[in-house]
Design a protein around this motif. Structure first.
Motif, PDB file in Angstrom:
ATOM      1  N   MET A   1       0.953  -1.096  -0.042  1.00 31.84           N
ATOM      2  CA  MET A   1       0.094  -0.036  -0.042  1.00 31.84           C
ATOM      3  C   MET A   1       0.860   1.346  -0.072  1.00 31.84           C
ATOM      4  N   ALA A   2       0.748   2.114  -1.176  1.00 30.33           N
ATOM      5  CA  ALA A   2       1.651   3.152  -1.287  1.00 30.33           C
ATOM      6  C   ALA A   2       1.367   4.148  -0.337  1.00 30.33           C
ATOM      7  N   GLY A   5       2.630   3.570   2.979  1.00 30.57           N
ATOM      8  CA  GLY A   5       4.104   3.610   2.795  1.00 30.57           C
ATOM      9  C   GLY A   5       4.656   5.001   3.024  1.00 30.57           C
ATOM     10  N   ALA A   6       3.964   5.829   2.778  1.00 38.75           N
ATOM     11  CA  ALA A   6       4.196   7.258   2.794  1.00 38.75           C
ATOM     12  C   ALA A   6       3.861   7.608   4.286  1.00 38.75           C
ATOM     13  N   GLY A   7       2.767   7.250   4.923  1.00 37.64           N
ATOM     14  CA  GLY A   7       2.490   7.414   6.081  1.00 37.64           C
ATOM     15  C   GLY A   7       3.453   6.678   7.130  1.00 37.64           C
ATOM     16  N   GLY A   8       3.996   5.424   6.693  1.00 34.23           N
ATOM     17  CA  GLY A   8       4.790   4.760   7.079  1.00 34.23           C
ATOM     18  C   GLY A   8       4.722   4.083   8.554  1.00 34.23           C
ATOM     19  N   ALA A   9       5.127   2.996   8.829  1.00 30.86           N
ATOM     20  CA  ALA A   9       5.104   2.320  10.147  1.00 30.86           C
ATOM     21  C   ALA A   9       6.632   2.907  10.993  1.00 30.86           C
TER      22      ALA A   9
END
Lengths: 219, 559
Positions: A1-2, A5-9
């Motif tokens: 999920m892009a 990915g931006a929000g990131g873990a």
């Protein structure tokens, strides 16, 4: 999920745990000296924050995992009891201290256990601690009684002496391990508190750990 | 004798001149600085420009003036939402806009017309043909300008549209993997496209990105970036921020601007038979249904009737009033929690958009810093109406606090249970009362307008308490080792209660309630969380003081 990915873990790599532990016990059972002992013990540098003995943090490394411990002291006086619940919520562990020479302080521990169970169910690791074993001769709470009770409420029982620095390190280490196990079993610790700012697809897990959070906020 | 054609021509020219004259007259009536888009032309070609609609018409544009005060019935401490929005845009309009081709053409035409008037004035009287040809050439020139401008504008718009589509596609590609599209995601996509568009026109984001790449661990760079971002009002993040702020203000305003007593006017006037002057008066509370024209009061009515069925006639008036008050309370609480949720969503949206435009912010630490900076911009204009709503909801608690303050204003630390070694026996007059520095610090909380700063203020207060306690106890027992002076919660809470009482500020109750909603999860188990929790406990204790034992009773049931 892009997007995620931006929000990131956050955190990434090696997961670390953050645990909140509340400290309960009557006024003179020695809970303050207990945590002070623990936090000044292992390392030389002071882990005592500027809040002195009421709020302490400690960093540990257990089995290659980093553990951040936040120890919340609570007021033992009767008149502050009604305010307890806001301290307990979201706790991973509780240390309930009594004075082995003081039967009354043990009764108080039982009350707190009831209260904690009511609020958090079984989602908290309980430690019942008989302090002041340096005063064994004046013991007023029998070891059997205490241990039987602890077992009946699925708590672990420990004996400590803040004065002689006995049993304290073991108590905390053991508690940390139990909290880690618990967190893994349930897959929900506060290890990576999912920040509000991050939009991750699988939202908040329906975990019980945070049960206290929302419901009593307006009170 | 002139040929017919010439006569016709002249008549036409005269007509044109008349128009120009009347037009020029109207122009003069208007303030000179106002840019007018009015052009000699019958084609009312309306063209949408990126900045809005510029209408080309014969009549001077009628500027409708907004009526600022709406009715002016209740003096409210808060500005109406329209004004709030105006203030928002006023701040951001300092930057110069680029002119669209049509706007440019209209400026050019104005100049032409001015020249024309000068020349016309210089003409010796009686030279009608000269005049006509001048007028005609002016018309022609202006028309040409407009047509060219329109063509340019159309081309530009087509290009912009193409670019927008291309960027939208790019944005969609970035989100492509995430399957189904929720409305929020869709909105985010559009926003992202607008960011891409913005970045093609502006260089500063690239500079910041490069700078952050160079020093990825420098947190101060992050706040620098965000504050620079916030200083560009045309950036989509800032536009979104303003929009969301306005939306929340708009929701808060009706709740906090009306008089504090009744939130349900239709209920208190028409539902209560004792206040109802027009109908059903003699029939008593149980019989007829009072006429209600408000649609949402129907459910209330049902509940209201049920209430009477359940408890017949035991002082119905009092019950009704308390019932109405309960309803109000519930409604307010619901509004409050809705608004709190909106605020959280707004900040989520803002930070995701920020992270989208600056991927370099995508580390845990940078993200926190970014959210913190965003909140610092987001909250200040909203805090006072927000607090007003919290205060309405927590009015009862604040009243208790106030009563306690009145009764215990002069209480000594020991009366509040502070251990005797933790305050000086006699304070020299010039040093004020014990823990004064902490009281002063805690009062500052109301001056801050952002949750994080307020939390910092609470932390500082508790630290000051600890420092004072250490000082006082070392004065009394100079020989004791410093470690034994460390105070735990048993000592801290009574002192904190004493300090909170001495601030004499009931609004602390609401401030803390608000902070509880807006503190970050990450801080919840940390020092900030602990300090907030302790202060809340202390406040609750102070509230209970005046009733002398609510807490004792509660704890009695608990034991």
């Amino acid at each position: 999920m892009a997007a995620a990915g931006a929000g990131g873990a956050g955190g990434g790599g090696s997961r670390s745990h953050s645990f909140k532990v509340v400290l309960l016990g009557e006024g003179c059972v020695g809970k303050t000296s207990l945590v002070l002992r623990y936090c000044e013990n292992k390392f030389n540098d002071k882990h005592i924050t500027t809040l002195q003995a009421s709020f302490l943090t400690k960093k540990l490394n257990i089995g290659g995992r980093r553990v951040n411990l936040a120890i919340w002291d609570t007021a033992g006086q009767e008149r502050f009891h009604a305010l307890g619940p806001i301290y307990y919520r979201d706790s991973n562990g509780a240390i309930l201290v009594y004075d082995i020479t003081d039967e009354d302080s043990f009764q108080k521990v039982k009350n707190w256990v009831k209260e904690l169970k009511k609020m958090l169910g079984d989602n908290i690791c309980l430690c019942i601690v008989g302090n002041k074993i340096d005063l064994e001769k004046e013991r007023n709470v029998s070891v059997e009684d205490a241990e039987r009770y602890a077992e009946s409420v699925r708590a672990k029982h420990y004996h400590t002496s803040a004065k002689l620095n006995k049993g304290i390190e073991e108590l905390f280490l053991d508690l940390c391990k139990r909290m880690m196990e618990f967190a893994q079993d349930n897959g929900t610790s506060q290890a990576q508190p999912s920040r509000r700012g991050v939009q991750i697809a699988d939202d908040e897990p329906p975990a019980a750990t945070a049960a206290g959070g929302g419901c009593c906020s307006s009170g | 004798m002139m040929p017919v054609e010439v006569q016709k021509m002249l008549r036409l020219a005269e007509q044109c001149l008349e128009r120009v004259k009347s037009f020029a007259g109207k122009m003069l009536e208007q303030p000179p600085a106002m840019p007018t888009q009015t052009i000699l032309s019958t084609s009312s070609s309306t063209t949408a420009t990126p900045h809005g609609t510029s209408t080309v018409s014969l009549e001077p544009p009628t500027r409708h003036r907004r009526v600022l005060s709406e009715g002016g019935r209740n003096a409210s401490p808060f500005l109406p939402p329209e004004i709030f929005q105006k203030l928002q845009t006023a701040e951001s309009e300092e930057t110069k806009k680029e002119l669209t081709p049509i706007e440019e053409a209209s400026r050019l035409n104005q100049k032409l017309k001015a020249n024309f008037e000068v020349r016309l004035a210089r003409l010796p009287p009686g030279q009608a043909t000269q005049k006509t040809s001048l007028t005609l050439s002016l018309q022609r020139q202006m028309m040409e300008n407009l047509i060219i401008a329109k063509a340019r504008q159309d081309a530009l718009q087509r290009k912009m549209e193409e670019r927008r589509l291309r960027l939208q596609e790019e944005a969609n590609r970035r989100f492509a993997a995430s399957g189904t599209v929720t409305p929020e995601e869709q909105e985010l996509r559009i926003m992202y496209a607008s960011i891409l568009e913005y970045e093609q026109d502006h260089d500063w984001p690239k500079l910041w990105k490069a700078r952050l790449k160079k020093n990825p661990n420098d947190i101060s760079q992050v706040s620098g970036l965000v504050s620079s971002l916030l200083s560009h009002p045309e950036h989509p993040v800032v536009k979104l921020l303003k929009k969301l702020q306005y939306r929340i203000y708009d929701r808060l305003y009706p709740l906090v601007s009306c008089c504090p007593s009744h939130g349900f006017p239709h209920l208190s006037t028409s539902l209560s038979p004792y206040h109802d002057h027009n109908a059903n008066r003699e029939e008593g509370p149980l019989s007829g249904t009072p006429t209600l024209d408000t649609e949402d009061s129907f459910e209330d009515l049902e509940q209201f009737i049920n209430l009477f069925d359940m408890s017949p006639r035991s002082n119905p008036r009092l019950e009704m009033e308390s019932y109405i008050l309960d309803l109000e309370d519930c409604a307010l609480k619901e509004h409050l929690s809705g608004i709190v949720k909106d605020i959280h969503n707004a900040i989520d949206q803002l930070s995701s958009l920020c992270l989208l435009s600056f991927e370099c912010l995508n580390t845990a630490v940078a993200k926190d810093q970014c959210v913190a900076s965003l909140e610092e911009a987001f909250f200040p204009p909203l805090w006072s109406p927000l607090l007003a709503l919290f205060r309405k909801v927590h009015r009862g608690r604040e009243l208790s606090f106030e009563t306690s303050v009145k009764l215990f204003r002069n209480a000594t630390p020991s009366e509040l249970g502070v251990a005797s070694k933790l305050f000086p026996k006699e304070t020299p007059v010039h040093r004020g009362y014990p823990y004064e520095s902490a009281v002063v610090e805690l009062r500052l909380i109301c001056k801050e307008l952002c949750p994080q700063r307020k939390l910092d203020c609470i932390v500082r207060t508790l630290r000051l308490i600890c420092a004072c306690a250490e000082e006082y106890s070392s004065l009394q027992e100079p020989d004791a080792p410093p470690r034994t002076a460390a105070i735990g919660a048993d000592d801290l809470l009574p002192i904190l209660s004493y300090v909170a009482l001495h601030t004499e500020q009931p609004q602390l109750v609401s401030e803390c309630a608000a902070l509880e909603e807006f503190i970050h999860e990450g801080y919840l188990i940390g020092e900030e969380g602990y300090c907030l929790t302790s202060l809340q406990s202390a406040l609750t204790y102070v509230e209970s003081l005046h009733s002398g034992g609510v807490l004792q009773q509660q704890s009695a049931t608990f034991t």
